[in-house]
Write a protein that holds these residues in place. Structure first.
Motif, mmCIF file in Angstrom:
data_model
loop_
_atom_site.group_PDB
_atom_site.id
_atom_site.type_symbol
_atom_site.label_atom_id
_atom_site.label_comp_id
_atom_site.label_asym_id
_atom_site.label_seq_id
_atom_site.Cartn_x
_atom_site.Cartn_y
_atom_site.Cartn_z
ATOM 1 N N ILE A 101 0.760 -1.156 -0.042
ATOM 2 C CA ILE A 101 0.010 -0.103 -0.015
ATOM 3 C C ILE A 101 1.118 1.286 0.029
ATOM 4 C CG2 ILE A 101 -1.614 1.338 1.357
ATOM 5 C CD1 ILE A 101 -2.884 -1.337 2.267
ATOM 6 N N VAL A 102 1.620 1.334 0.831
ATOM 7 C CA VAL A 102 2.695 2.624 1.232
ATOM 8 C C VAL A 102 3.729 2.676 -0.541
ATOM 9 C CG1 VAL A 102 4.857 3.419 2.151
ATOM 10 C CG2 VAL A 102 3.014 2.249 3.492
ATOM 11 N N ASN A 103 3.986 1.666 -0.905
ATOM 12 C CA ASN A 103 4.596 1.688 -2.078
ATOM 13 C C ASN A 103 3.921 2.155 -3.326
ATOM 14 O OD1 ASN A 103 7.191 0.942 -1.262
ATOM 15 N ND2 ASN A 103 6.919 -1.295 -1.442
ATOM 16 N N THR A 104 2.581 1.789 -3.405
ATOM 17 C CA THR A 104 1.575 2.141 -4.117
ATOM 18 C C THR A 104 1.058 3.617 -4.127
ATOM 19 O OG1 THR A 104 1.020 -0.009 -4.457
ATOM 20 C CG2 THR A 104 -0.771 1.599 -5.365
ATOM 21 N N GLN A 105 1.044 3.958 -2.887
ATOM 22 C CA GLN A 105 0.372 5.507 -3.025
ATOM 23 C C GLN A 105 1.292 6.420 -2.473
ATOM 24 O OE1 GLN A 105 -2.931 5.766 -0.388
ATOM 25 N NE2 GLN A 105 -3.976 3.799 -0.672
ATOM 26 N N GLY A 106 2.401 6.114 -2.112
ATOM 27 C CA GLY A 106 3.539 6.960 -1.954
ATOM 28 C C GLY A 106 3.819 7.637 -0.354
ATOM 29 N N SER A 107 2.592 7.691 0.301
ATOM 30 C CA SER A 107 2.494 8.025 1.542
ATOM 31 C C SER A 107 1.086 7.927 1.970
ATOM 32 C CB SER A 107 3.162 9.374 1.816
ATOM 33 O OG SER A 107 2.266 10.368 1.281
ATOM 34 N N ILE A 108 0.887 7.659 3.474
ATOM 35 C CA ILE A 108 -0.494 7.316 3.816
ATOM 36 C C ILE A 108 -0.340 7.666 5.274
ATOM 37 C CG2 ILE A 108 -0.057 4.775 3.975
ATOM 38 C CD1 ILE A 108 -2.824 4.533 3.347
ATOM 39 N N ARG A 109 -1.492 8.058 5.949
ATOM 40 C CA ARG A 109 -1.609 8.421 7.137
ATOM 41 C C ARG A 109 -1.834 7.019 7.864
ATOM 42 N NH1 ARG A 109 -1.766 13.507 8.934
ATOM 43 N NH2 ARG A 109 -2.469 12.456 11.027
ATOM 44 N N VAL A 110 -1.457 6.949 9.224
ATOM 45 C CA VAL A 110 -1.488 5.868 10.017
ATOM 46 C C VAL A 110 -3.067 5.254 10.265
ATOM 47 C CG1 VAL A 110 -1.223 4.648 12.460
ATOM 48 C CG2 VAL A 110 0.562 6.116 11.586
ATOM 49 N N GLU A 111 -3.709 6.246 10.414
ATOM 50 C CA GLU A 111 -5.346 5.943 10.804
ATOM 51 C C GLU A 111 -5.849 5.411 9.224
ATOM 52 O OE1 GLU A 111 -3.875 8.727 11.241
ATOM 53 O OE2 GLU A 111 -3.849 9.009 13.399
ATOM 54 N N ALA A 112 -5.456 5.762 8.037
ATOM 55 C CA ALA A 112 -5.970 5.370 6.705
ATOM 56 C C ALA A 112 -5.344 3.943 6.649
ATOM 57 C CB ALA A 112 -5.316 6.250 5.828
ATOM 58 N N LEU A 113 -4.122 3.696 7.031
ATOM 59 C CA LEU A 113 -3.643 2.327 6.853
ATOM 60 C C LEU A 113 -4.673 1.357 8.014
ATOM 61 C CD1 LEU A 113 0.140 2.385 6.864
ATOM 62 C CD2 LEU A 113 -1.304 1.438 5.343
ATOM 63 N N ALA A 114 -4.784 1.745 9.174
ATOM 64 C CA ALA A 114 -5.623 1.015 10.080
ATOM 65 C C ALA A 114 -6.951 0.468 9.537
ATOM 66 C CB ALA A 114 -5.754 1.858 11.344
ATOM 67 N N GLN A 115 -7.417 1.676 8.928
ATOM 68 C CA GLN A 115 -8.980 1.289 8.525
ATOM 69 C C GLN A 115 -8.585 0.385 7.333
ATOM 70 O OE1 GLN A 115 -10.700 4.972 6.994
ATOM 71 N NE2 GLN A 115 -12.643 3.754 6.742
ATOM 72 N N LEU A 116 -7.723 0.423 6.262
ATOM 73 C CA LEU A 116 -7.351 -0.244 5.206
ATOM 74 C C LEU A 116 -7.231 -1.681 5.579
ATOM 75 C CD1 LEU A 116 -5.579 1.816 2.705
ATOM 76 C CD2 LEU A 116 -7.868 1.108 2.505
ATOM 77 N N CYS A 117 -6.551 -1.983 6.870
ATOM 78 C CA CYS A 117 -6.083 -3.222 7.220
ATOM 79 C C CYS A 117 -6.980 -3.796 8.321
ATOM 80 C CB CYS A 117 -4.790 -3.164 7.688
ATOM 81 S SG CYS A 117 -3.256 -2.822 6.461
ATOM 82 N N SER A 118 -8.213 -3.168 8.444
ATOM 83 C CA SER A 118 -9.154 -3.598 9.481
ATOM 84 C C SER A 118 -8.423 -3.959 11.039
ATOM 85 C CB SER A 118 -9.920 -4.659 9.068
ATOM 86 O OG SER A 118 -10.582 -4.409 7.970
ATOM 87 N N VAL A 119 -7.520 -3.199 11.307
ATOM 88 C CA VAL A 119 -6.980 -3.157 12.728
ATOM 89 C C VAL A 119 -6.768 -1.741 13.278
ATOM 90 C CG1 VAL A 119 -5.575 -5.212 12.295
ATOM 91 C CG2 VAL A 119 -4.623 -3.043 11.676
ATOM 92 N N SER A 120 -6.276 -1.893 14.793
ATOM 93 C CA SER A 120 -6.103 -0.555 15.606
ATOM 94 C C SER A 120 -5.011 0.200 14.749
ATOM 95 C CB SER A 120 -6.176 -0.796 16.757
ATOM 96 O OG SER A 120 -5.074 -1.405 17.277
ATOM 97 N N SER A 121 -5.093 1.476 15.250
ATOM 98 C CA SER A 121 -3.873 2.325 14.946
ATOM 99 C C SER A 121 -2.684 1.983 15.867
ATOM 100 C CB SER A 121 -4.131 3.814 15.158
ATOM 101 O OG SER A 121 -5.271 4.321 14.500
ATOM 102 N N VAL A 122 -3.028 1.350 17.144
ATOM 103 C CA VAL A 122 -1.876 0.916 17.737
ATOM 104 C C VAL A 122 -1.130 -0.240 17.209
ATOM 105 C CG1 VAL A 122 -1.307 -0.453 20.058
ATOM 106 C CG2 VAL A 122 -2.834 1.503 19.868
ATOM 107 N N THR A 123 -2.001 -1.338 16.671
ATOM 108 C CA THR A 123 -1.239 -2.529 15.640
ATOM 109 C C THR A 123 -0.498 -1.977 14.656
ATOM 110 O OG1 THR A 123 -3.174 -3.780 16.631
ATOM 111 C CG2 THR A 123 -1.856 -4.482 14.608
ATOM 112 N N ILE A 124 -1.078 -0.741 14.136
ATOM 113 C CA ILE A 124 -0.428 -0.327 12.793
ATOM 114 C C ILE A 124 0.923 0.322 13.172
ATOM 115 C CG2 ILE A 124 -0.395 1.409 10.819
ATOM 116 C CD1 ILE A 124 -2.359 -0.849 10.023
#
Length: 257
Positions: free
Chosen positions: A14-37
């Protein structure tokens, strides 16, 4: 449920495709908490797979991104041809070998017309096609799932089909070679198959152009010292050349006489 390894691989993609991404957005995409991300990002940053900055995850430009087979063919074609010519000199009549998938191993296949009584197992569809006209070469394929982007077969059924074989040599193409991590590739199933190929071969020969040194992908195939021979070109960084020689790995520079 997605495993930790699968999730972290997904994060890198995801990071390599988008170039940069917020932690909260990653958490939502991966269906886990921000702490886990954040824990995942901390691990991935330590391993060198990405960077973190002010709540964002950023790509590490040292990481190799997977190219299509068409894109790979256009890169370093002359050097790959020389590597293929040098590599085929390591094959003797009567031997059984494995040719990994890839554009460099395809160049080995292109130079095997003169060989006799040789058995080749290959996971590369285009590698197998290159050997159709080599009358003295028996071609076998492991089956499995075809990755169309790479023209390679992998998966559990491919691994199962190799369990009862043993080969004289494996010629392994790589996506990245890092001094700390070792030989790496982009795809988990392909990495699993490559590890098995190494386990059932007497001699492990890596073939790669020098652009792959200092780069890494997510899945490790083999540790740095776990090969017998390297065939590359004179562009190999001096620190890598010295490290290989210190480990007793034979190095052949295909573009020097």
């Amino acid at each position: 449920m997605t495993s930790t390894v699968e999730r972290r691989s997904q994060i890198v993609q995801i990071v390599n495709t988008q170039g940069s991404i917020r932690v909260e957005a990653l958490a939502q995409l991966c269906s886990v908490s921000s702490v886990t991300i954040r824990s995942d990002l901390s691990y991935l940053e330590k391993q060198g797979y990405l960077l973190r900055s002010h709540g964002f995850a950023l790509p590490n430009n040292r990481i190799m991104h997977e190219l299509s087979i068409k894109e790979k063919r256009s890169q370093h074609a002359d050097v790959k041809s020389l590597i293929g010519q040098a590599a085929v000199k390591q094959i003797q009549n009567g031997q059984s070998i494995i040719l990994d998938s890839g554009t460099t191993t395809k160049e080995i296949a292109a130079n095997m017309q003169h060989l006799n009584d040789v058995v080749v197992m290959t996971s590369g569809l285009d590698v197998a096609m290159e050997l159709v006209s080599a009358d003295g070469v028996q071609v076998r394929m492991p089956g499995g799932i075809l990755r169309k982007n790479a023209l390679s077969f992998s998966g559990i059924s491919a691994e199962k089909s190799l369990e009862n074989y043993f080969f004289d040599k494996v010629f392994l193409g790589v996506d990245g070679y890092d001094l700390k991590v070792g030989i790496t590739t982009h795809n988990e199933q392909e990495a699993n198959l490559n590890r098995l190929m190494c386990d059932i071969s007497t001699q492990i020969i890596v073939v790669t152009d020098s652009s792959k040194f200092g780069k890494r992908s997510f899945h490790v195939i083999r540790e740095f010292s776990g090969i017998d021979m390297l065939i590359t070109d004179s562009g190999i960084p001096q620190e890598y050349l010295q490290a290989f020689q210190d480990q007793g790995v034979e190095v052949i520079l295909a573009d020097t006489k």
